[in-house]
Design an enzyme around this catalytic site. Structure first.
Site, PDB file in Angstrom:
ATOM      1  N   LEU A  62      60.934 -40.726 -42.670  1.00 45.66           N
ATOM      2  CA  LEU A  62      60.738 -39.430 -43.324  1.00 45.66           C
ATOM      3  C   LEU A  62      60.996 -38.297 -42.330  1.00 45.66           C
ATOM      4  O   LEU A  62      61.695 -37.331 -42.641  1.00 45.66           O
ATOM      5  CB  LEU A  62      59.325 -39.342 -43.893  1.00 45.66           C
ATOM      6  N   LYS A 176      39.260 -21.689 -43.484  1.00 44.82           N
ATOM      7  CA  LYS A 176      38.998 -22.747 -44.468  1.00 44.82           C
ATOM      8  C   LYS A 176      37.600 -23.317 -44.299  1.00 44.82           C
ATOM      9  O   LYS A 176      36.903 -23.600 -45.289  1.00 44.82           O
ATOM     10  CB  LYS A 176      40.035 -23.870 -44.330  1.00 44.82           C
ATOM     11  N   LYS A 242      31.328 -32.838 -43.829  1.00 43.04           N
ATOM     12  CA  LYS A 242      32.211 -32.865 -42.659  1.00 43.04           C
ATOM     13  C   LYS A 242      32.636 -31.447 -42.267  1.00 43.04           C
ATOM     14  O   LYS A 242      32.577 -31.060 -41.094  1.00 43.04           O
ATOM     15  CB  LYS A 242      33.447 -33.710 -42.959  1.00 43.04           C
TER      16      LYS A 242
END
Length: 277
Positions: A62, A176, A242
Site C-alpha cells: 500500500l 482531540k 484511555k
C-alpha cells in the site's frame, strides 16, 4: 473494480477500516480518489466490493502505491506498528495523516521518523463518529505543515466539514483529547443527573425529554439518555478512559483542569466498566 474515472489528485491509501475508518475510506473512494486499502482480515474488505477500491496484500505494498495515506487504527501501539512498515515503503514527498487519537508526543516522534524518510506527517484526529463520517461531516483537528495541509485538503474535504488547522504536529491530538475529556465529563454529569432522578422517583424517560428541552441539555445527556445501561458502552468507555488518562499525562497537577474533567467523568466510566446485568 467499479466506479467512474478518478479525479486528478493523489493516489490514496487507508489503513483502519473499522466503524469510523470504513466510512472515511468510502467517502474518499466515492469522491473519485484512487484508494488502496489494507486490513488484517479479508472480511473487512467486503463492504467495499461494490466500489472502486483497490486492495493491498501488505502495508508495504500500500505504501509503495500511494502519495497520501490515512491511518485510523485503535491506539498508539497500532499506529507505531503500521508506520514502522509504511514509512520505508513510501516515496519521498508523500503524506501520512494520523486520524487515530494518540499521545501528542508519540505523534511528534512519528513526524520526526517520517521526515527521516522524506515524508510529511499530518496530525489529523477526527470527531463525529460513523454517522458524521458517512455524511462527510466529520470535524478534523489538524496539526502540521501548512503547505502539506493545503495539498491534503481535497482529501480531507471528501469526509470532513469542520476542518481547523490548530498549529504544529501534536496540536490536533491535544485538542482531540480535550474534546473527548469534555464529552465524557458531560456524560458523567448526565449520568449523575439521571441517578438523582432515580433517587427521587422521577420517570427517567420524562426526565431526559424535559432536560433536553431545558437549560440542562447537552450532547452528553443525549448520549447517556439513549443508553439502557452504561455497561453496554464498555468499548467506547474504555477508549474514552484511555483519552482522559492521556490528558492527565499532559496536565497532571492535582486540582488542575485535567483532574477536574476526570472527576466528572469517573461515575460514568466506572459504571461502563461494570459487568452488564
Amino acid at each position: 473494480m467499479s466506479g467512474g474515472s478518478a479525479m486528478t489528485g493523489p493516489t490514496c491509501g487507508f489503513i483502519g477500516i473499522g466503524d469510523q475508518g470504513a466510512p472515511i475510506a468510502r467517502r474518499m473512494i466515492d469522491a473519485g480518489f484512487e484508494t488502496w486499502l489494507w486490513a488484517r482480515r479479508e472480511a473487512s474488505f467486503e463492504p467495499f466490493r461494490d466500489s472502486a477500491a483497490r486492495y493491498a496484500a501488505t502495508v508495504e505494498e500500500l505504501g509503495a502505491k500511494c502519495d497520501h495515506v490515512g491511518i485510523c487504527v485503535v491506539n498508539d501501539n497500532d499506529v507505531r506498528e503500521v508506520c514502522g512498515k509504511l514509512f520505508p515503503a513510501m516515496r519521498a514527498g508523500s503524506r501520512v495523516a494520523i486520524h487515530s487519537t494518540i499521545h501528542p508526543d508519540n505523534c511528534r516522534a512519528l513526524a520526526d521518523q517520517a521526515r527521516e524518510h522524506g515524508l510529511v506527517l499530518i496530525d489529523a484526529p477526527v470527531s463525529g463518529g460513523s454517522p458524521a463520517a458517512k455524511a462527510g461531516a466529520l470535524t478534523l483537528m489538524l496539526g502540521g505543515d501548512a503547505e502539506a495541509i493545503t495539498l491534503a485538503m481535497p482529501v480531507f474535504e471528501s469526509f470532513g466539514k469542520h476542518i481547523v488547522h490548530l498549529g504544529d504536529v501534536g496540536a490536533g491530538q491535544e485538542v482531540k483529547l480535550i474534546n473527548n475529556a469534555l464529552l465524557v465529563a458531560n456524560i458523567g454529569l448526565a449520568h449523575q443527573a439521571l441517578e438523582a432522578g432515580d433517587r427521587l422517583g422521577v420517570d427517567r424517560g420524562k426526565l431526559v425529554e424535559l432536560l433536553q428541552s431545558s437549560s440542562g441539555r447537552s450532547f452528553g445527556l443525549e448520549v447517556r439518555g439513549r443508553m439502557q445501561s452504561p455497561a453496554g458502552f464498555r468499548h467506547g468507555g474504555a477508549l474514552l478512559r484511555k483519552d482522559i488518562n492521556l490528558l492527565l499525562e499532559l496536565i497532571p497537577e492535582e486540582g488542575g483542569p485535567g483532574a477536574s474533567l476526570a472527576i466528572a467523568a469517573k461515575p460514568f466510566l466506572d459504571a461502563a466498566a461494570e459487568p452488564d446485568g
